[in-house]
Design a protein around this motif. Sequence first.
Motif, PDB file in Angstrom:
ATOM      1  N   VAL A  25      -9.890   6.571   4.395  1.00 37.15           N
ATOM      2  CA  VAL A  25      -8.905   5.721   5.038  1.00 37.15           C
ATOM      3  C   VAL A  25      -7.959   5.173   3.963  1.00 37.15           C
ATOM      4  N   TRP A  26      -6.671   5.146   4.284  1.00 42.20           N
ATOM      5  CA  TRP A  26      -5.696   4.613   3.344  1.00 42.20           C
ATOM      6  C   TRP A  26      -5.890   3.107   3.179  1.00 42.20           C
ATOM      7  N   LYS A  27      -5.854   2.665   1.947  1.00 41.73           N
ATOM      8  CA  LYS A  27      -5.945   1.242   1.602  1.00 41.73           C
ATOM      9  C   LYS A  27      -4.814   0.916   0.636  1.00 41.73           C
ATOM     10  N   PHE A  28      -4.402  -0.323   0.666  1.00 44.14           N
ATOM     11  CA  PHE A  28      -3.380  -0.801  -0.265  1.00 44.14           C
ATOM     12  C   PHE A  28      -4.013  -1.860  -1.152  1.00 44.14           C
ATOM     13  N   ASP A  29      -3.889  -1.695  -2.465  1.00 46.51           N
ATOM     14  CA  ASP A  29      -4.493  -2.619  -3.421  1.00 46.51           C
ATOM     15  C   ASP A  29      -3.554  -3.812  -3.629  1.00 46.51           C
ATOM     16  N   SER A  44     -10.214   5.226   0.640  1.00 48.95           N
ATOM     17  CA  SER A  44     -11.624   4.869   0.462  1.00 48.95           C
ATOM     18  C   SER A  44     -12.406   5.364   1.662  1.00 48.95           C
ATOM     19  N   GLU A  45     -13.701   5.416   1.492  1.00 53.14           N
ATOM     20  CA  GLU A  45     -14.562   5.864   2.579  1.00 53.14           C
ATOM     21  C   GLU A  45     -14.472   4.907   3.761  1.00 53.14           C
TER      22      GLU A  45
END
Length: 148
Positions: free
Chosen positions: A81-85, A145-146
């Motif tokens: 899944v797309w994540k934004f830091d 991330s998973e």
Amino acid sequence: MNIKSKNKFIAYLIYIIIFILFLKYGYEYGFYNLQRPGSKYLEYYLFGRPVVWAYLAFYFALIDLMLALPRFMNTIKESGVWKFDWIVFLAVCVPSLYVSITPRIPLEWVHYWPLRDYLGQWGGLFQNLTVTLFTYFFITSFNKSEAD
């Protein structure tokens, strides 16, 4: 060496050759043709500033785009899944964006923009490097991330 390694080697070799040519010709065009005395481009304005500063900002942003592209392409290939830091964005991107646009704001906004006079004295190279920092870290702050 297997075929996958050879293809990866050739892809990176072509990529770095294109990157080096982009640096060389972009530098020559921007600094020799746009900024030399008597250049017709020094008379063109965009938002009250010479067009040259826009070229330099885009040039350094494109350099970083090319630097971050291999890592971003590997991220696209991953599953998850797309994540934004947000930590990287707030700690690196926001301050570097602030520094990079500070000398380019209109003089009418000086009262609303703290540190304008101080950061504006550091010169164009500093602002161009902050454009580089912003672009690289902004692109690399997108991760996968998973799934939870």
